[in-house]
Scaffold this active site. Structure first.
Site, PDB file in Angstrom:
ATOM      1  N   CYS A 272       5.839  40.490  30.635  1.00 39.24           N
ATOM      2  CA  CYS A 272       4.839  41.343  29.980  1.00 39.24           C
ATOM      3  C   CYS A 272       5.167  41.521  28.508  1.00 39.24           C
ATOM      4  O   CYS A 272       4.303  41.365  27.659  1.00 39.24           O
ATOM      5  CB  CYS A 272       4.723  42.676  30.709  1.00 39.24           C
ATOM      6  SG  CYS A 272       6.266  43.329  31.329  1.00 39.24           S
TER       7      CYS A 272
ATOM      8  N   GLU B 225      -3.828  36.540  26.004  1.00 38.80           N
ATOM      9  CA  GLU B 225      -2.443  36.509  26.483  1.00 38.80           C
ATOM     10  C   GLU B 225      -2.224  35.246  27.320  1.00 38.80           C
ATOM     11  O   GLU B 225      -2.829  35.080  28.377  1.00 38.80           O
ATOM     12  CB  GLU B 225      -2.164  37.740  27.350  1.00 38.80           C
ATOM     13  CG  GLU B 225      -0.723  37.815  27.810  1.00 38.80           C
ATOM     14  CD  GLU B 225      -0.479  38.892  28.863  1.00 38.80           C
ATOM     15  OE1 GLU B 225      -1.365  39.141  29.691  1.00 38.80           O
ATOM     16  OE2 GLU B 225       0.624  39.465  28.849  1.00 38.80           O
TER      17      GLU B 225
ATOM     18  N   GLU C 136       1.015  49.410  33.659  1.00 39.36           N
ATOM     19  CA  GLU C 136       1.734  48.534  32.712  1.00 39.36           C
ATOM     20  C   GLU C 136       0.991  47.210  32.742  1.00 39.36           C
ATOM     21  O   GLU C 136       1.118  46.445  33.694  1.00 39.36           O
ATOM     22  CB  GLU C 136       3.195  48.431  33.153  1.00 39.36           C
ATOM     23  CG  GLU C 136       4.100  47.959  32.039  1.00 39.36           C
ATOM     24  CD  GLU C 136       4.103  46.472  31.909  1.00 39.36           C
ATOM     25  OE1 GLU C 136       3.139  45.922  31.309  1.00 39.36           O
ATOM     26  OE2 GLU C 136       5.032  45.835  32.403  1.00 39.36           O
TER      27      GLU C 136
ATOM     28  N   LYS D 126       2.917  47.111  47.555  1.00 41.71           N
ATOM     29  CA  LYS D 126       2.262  45.828  47.817  1.00 41.71           C
ATOM     30  C   LYS D 126       2.820  44.783  46.847  1.00 41.71           C
ATOM     31  O   LYS D 126       2.577  44.861  45.643  1.00 41.71           O
ATOM     32  CB  LYS D 126       0.745  45.920  47.640  1.00 41.71           C
ATOM     33  CG  LYS D 126       0.123  44.593  48.006  1.00 41.71           C
ATOM     34  CD  LYS D 126      -1.280  44.391  47.524  1.00 41.71           C
ATOM     35  CE  LYS D 126      -1.737  43.004  47.948  1.00 41.71           C
ATOM     36  NZ  LYS D 126      -1.128  41.932  47.143  1.00 41.71           N
TER      37      LYS D 126
HETATM   38  P1  NDP Z   1      -3.782  41.055  38.802  1.00 42.35           P
HETATM   39  O1  NDP Z   1      -3.660  41.948  37.649  1.00 42.35           O
HETATM   40  O2  NDP Z   1      -5.148  40.768  39.298  1.00 42.35           O
HETATM   41  O3  NDP Z   1      -2.924  41.688  39.980  1.00 42.35           O
HETATM   42  C1  NDP Z   1      -2.956  41.171  41.254  1.00 42.35           C
HETATM   43  C2  NDP Z   1      -2.482  42.249  42.204  1.00 42.35           C
HETATM   44  O4  NDP Z   1      -3.358  43.371  42.117  1.00 42.35           O
HETATM   45  C3  NDP Z   1      -2.527  41.775  43.631  1.00 42.35           C
HETATM   46  O5  NDP Z   1      -1.487  42.395  44.359  1.00 42.35           O
HETATM   47  C4  NDP Z   1      -3.882  42.262  44.092  1.00 42.35           C
HETATM   48  O6  NDP Z   1      -3.910  42.450  45.481  1.00 42.35           O
HETATM   49  C5  NDP Z   1      -3.988  43.592  43.364  1.00 42.35           C
HETATM   50  N1  NDP Z   1      -5.387  43.972  43.102  1.00 42.35           N
HETATM   51  C6  NDP Z   1      -6.396  43.184  42.681  1.00 42.35           C
HETATM   52  N2  NDP Z   1      -7.527  43.902  42.545  1.00 42.35           N
HETATM   53  C7  NDP Z   1      -7.209  45.178  42.882  1.00 42.35           C
HETATM   54  C8  NDP Z   1      -7.939  46.392  42.911  1.00 42.35           C
HETATM   55  N3  NDP Z   1      -9.238  46.446  42.580  1.00 42.35           N
HETATM   56  N4  NDP Z   1      -7.303  47.517  43.305  1.00 42.35           N
HETATM   57  C9  NDP Z   1      -6.007  47.474  43.636  1.00 42.35           C
HETATM   58  N5  NDP Z   1      -5.259  46.361  43.609  1.00 42.35           N
HETATM   59  C10 NDP Z   1      -5.858  45.221  43.235  1.00 42.35           C
HETATM   60  O7  NDP Z   1      -2.912  39.806  38.435  1.00 42.35           O
HETATM   61  P2  NDP Z   1      -2.779  38.281  38.815  1.00 42.35           P
HETATM   62  O8  NDP Z   1      -1.528  38.136  39.572  1.00 42.35           O
HETATM   63  O9  NDP Z   1      -4.030  37.714  39.386  1.00 42.35           O
HETATM   64  O10 NDP Z   1      -2.591  37.723  37.341  1.00 42.35           O
HETATM   65  C11 NDP Z   1      -3.679  37.732  36.408  1.00 42.35           C
HETATM   66  C12 NDP Z   1      -3.123  37.885  35.005  1.00 42.35           C
HETATM   67  O11 NDP Z   1      -2.439  39.118  34.871  1.00 42.35           O
HETATM   68  C13 NDP Z   1      -2.108  36.825  34.624  1.00 42.35           C
HETATM   69  O12 NDP Z   1      -2.734  35.665  34.167  1.00 42.35           O
HETATM   70  C14 NDP Z   1      -1.326  37.522  33.546  1.00 42.35           C
HETATM   71  O13 NDP Z   1      -1.941  37.328  32.299  1.00 42.35           O
HETATM   72  C15 NDP Z   1      -1.400  39.005  33.919  1.00 42.35           C
HETATM   73  N6  NDP Z   1      -0.156  39.496  34.524  1.00 42.35           N
HETATM   74  C16 NDP Z   1       0.550  40.453  33.856  1.00 42.35           C
HETATM   75  C17 NDP Z   1       1.747  40.919  34.377  1.00 42.35           C
HETATM   76  C18 NDP Z   1       2.544  41.939  33.656  1.00 42.35           C
HETATM   77  O14 NDP Z   1       3.766  41.941  33.791  1.00 42.35           O
HETATM   78  N7  NDP Z   1       1.932  42.852  32.937  1.00 42.35           N
HETATM   79  C19 NDP Z   1       2.289  40.407  35.626  1.00 42.35           C
HETATM   80  C20 NDP Z   1       1.451  39.426  36.281  1.00 42.35           C
HETATM   81  C21 NDP Z   1       0.274  39.004  35.724  1.00 42.35           C
HETATM   82  P3  NDP Z   1      -5.251  42.140  46.322  1.00 42.35           P
HETATM   83  O15 NDP Z   1      -5.813  40.884  45.766  1.00 42.35           O
HETATM   84  O16 NDP Z   1      -4.833  42.045  47.728  1.00 42.35           O
HETATM   85  O17 NDP Z   1      -6.138  43.341  46.105  1.00 42.35           O
END
Ligand code: NDP
Length: 478
Positions: free
Chosen positions: A283, A381, A249, A176
């Site tokens: 990250c 962060e 991660e 996904k």
């Molecule tokens: P999220 O951590 O919320 O991830 C979003 C993804 O997770 C979407 O694909 C979403 O799909 C899925 N998701 C959400 N809830 C669930 C669940 N309960 N079970 C399974 N899948 C789920 O990140 P965001 O993109 O909203 O970013 C939020 C923060 O995360 C950022 O501000 C940043 O700080 C951090 N981040 C860290 C990253 C890294 O590299 N470690 C990368 C990106 C963001 P769906 O909504 O369809 O369920």
């Protein structure tokens, strides 16, 4: 305008509803993506399940050869993929190699390399004990179906980090992409799926519920997720219900510590890109910089001159070094943290600090001094183009500051004295501590966090093992 389909069992899967994907540099809609229904998520997992036994039964050498073909396909489409990354994610096209801005072309090249390396590593059966009475071997077996949830910061590369080791080990995958960057990832998977048997790689897309539907499928045997700690905890809770394995991660809040003997001019460029690579949306970027009192002003001056010299703009324009923030959610988070810093007694905005108006998500590179542990921009962060620079008096104090948060993905120590730097590095609570570099991941070197930064390692042999379970074959000789 094109509507981009998912890959389900080797064909393009459409659905009744779509969502937009936007260019963060202009705000323009780039295209639409079909949102997967709950039934389609189940069908994707069923397709992966059906394809898995035959995929796992192939000789390892066949999987290796097919993954090498995947690398070739990525290479021959690298300009196409890099352009999608720039248009949809925002990082400049840049180039590959020393002196080049590591942008979308670097990301496409990374996809090729992070496919070739896991495809080519050898994984012999390990004989862990043998004497005249018995022989004990450790064999690696696939988990089965891997659900992979990829983020928007490196939308192609992180998907590859998740998918390729899983496939190499004989798993099949349902991926996904992030709802913010689905098109580029789907375009890449479409190309990959053309060289793999149907059902070996599938995608689902959407926002709000689709990730949850995916991880709750009983046909999923392993989950790999890159994103926030909050969502990682929810995923771990779902996985715990069925005791399935997860690799999480979850980012962090990496501290970089400059030691008192460092030369500010010599380390400035490394520190700069360590913090601002991909607009800080990485990250393992340096997100808190600890500098001794005596070097503070010199380090700040060096970073300020670099920050002010970097051309910011649409990443498709030649010469652009810095792009926009990928999405409005992140832009608002960065803006909030900077506004909070401005209202903090003693804080100084050294440069940047005022978001650009206009349709794109442009936010200037921002340096903030005068903050201390406990302030929001230090403790949370930011995941964006803002770096707090915090003074310290003793190295012990800096180590304590670095370790005081409940995250531990990366950290770095900067000094010409490698013995001293190693000693400090060994005291830092992080999955990786870099010395005189930051965030320099490598396909042979295990990468993963501790504490609330997650668990499990990616890359190299450790990454492959994370996509497998072990089976001991114990042969009695009696
Ligand atoms: P999220 O951590 O919320 O991830 C979003 C993804 O997770 C979407 O694909 C979403 O799909 C899925 N998701 C959400 N809830 C669930 C669940 N309960 N079970 C399974 N899948 C789920 O990140 P965001 O993109 O909203 O970013 C939020 C923060 O995360 C950022 O501000 C940043 O700080 C951090 N981040 C860290 C990253 C890294 O590299 N470690 C990368 C990106 C963001 P769906 O909504 O369809 O369920």
């Amino acid at each position: 305008m094109q509507v981009h389909a998912n890959v389900l069992n080797g064909h393009a899967e459409t659905s009744p509803t779509t969502f937009d994907s936007r260019n963060p540099a202009t705000g323009a809609v780039l295209g639409q993506v079909y949102s997967s229904t709950r039934e389609q998520v189940a069908a994707a997992v069923a397709a992966a399940r059906a394809a898995q036994p035959a995929w796992a039964a192939r000789p390892d050498s066949e999987r290796q050869a097919l993954l090498m073909k995947v690398a070739e396909v990525i290479k021959s489409n690298s300009e196409y993929l890099a352009h999608w990354v720039t248009r949809e994610q925002g990082k400049p096209l840049g180039g590959v190699g020393p002196g080049q801005v590591p942008g979308a072309r670097f990301e496409a090249w990374g996809c090729e390399v992070w496919t070739q390396v896991p495809a080519s590593l050898e994984l012999p059966v390990e004989v862990v004990f043998e004497d005249e009475t018995r022989r004990d071997e450790v064999h690696l077996k696939p988990h089965g179906v891997v659900a992979a949830i990829a983020p928007w910061n490196w939308p192609l590369l992180i998907a590859i980090w998740q998918v390729i080791p899983a496939l190499r080990m004989g798993n099949t995958v349902v991926l996904k992409p992030s709802e913010y960057t689905s098109i580029g990832t789907l375009e890449m998977v479409k190309l990959i799926a053309e060289v793999l048997p149907p059902g070996v790689i599938n995608t689902v897309s959407g926002a709000g519920e689709v990730g949850g539907w995916l991880v709750e499928q009983p046909g999923v045997d392993k989950i790999t997720f890159t994103g926030s700690t909050a969502t990682g905890k929810r995923i771990a809770a779902v996985a715990a219900q069925r005791l399935i394995s997860t690799t999480l991660e979850l980012g962090g809040n990496d501290a970089a510590i400059v030691l008192p003997d460092a030369d500010p001019a010599a380390i400035a460029m490394g520190l700069f890109w360590g913090a601002f690579l991909n607009m800080g949306q990485t990250c393992a970027a340096a997100k808190r910089l600890y500098v001794p009192d005596e070097l503070h002003d010199a380090v700040v001056a060096q970073l300020k001159s670099l920050a002010e010299a970097m051309p910011m703009g649409d990443g498709l324009e030649p010469g652009t070094a810095i792009g926009p923030i990928q999405n409005r959610m992140q832009f608002d988070k960065v803006s909030r943290l900077v506004e909070t810093a401005k209202a903090t007694a003693g804080a100084t905005i050294v440069c940047g600090g005022t978001p650009a108006t206009g349709p794109g998500n442009f936010y200037p590179l921002t340096l903030v001094t005068g903050l201390k542990d406990g302030d929001a921009l230090v403790d949370e962060e930011q995941f964006g183009p803002v770096l707090p620079i915090i003074r310290y008096r003793t190295v012990d104090e800096a180590v304590a500051s670095a370790n005081r948060l409940d995250v531990g993905l990366g950290a770095s120590v900067w000094s010409p004295d490698i013995v001293r730097a190693r000693e400090v590095a060994s005291r830092l609570e992080a999955g990786t501590v870099w010395i005189n570099q930051h965030g320099m991941v490598h396909p042979m070197v295990p990468f993963g966090g501790i504490k609330a930064s997650g668990w499990g390692a990616e890359f190299g042999h450790a990454g492959l093992k994370g996509m497998a379970r072990t089976q001991v074959i114990s042969v009695g000789k009696g």
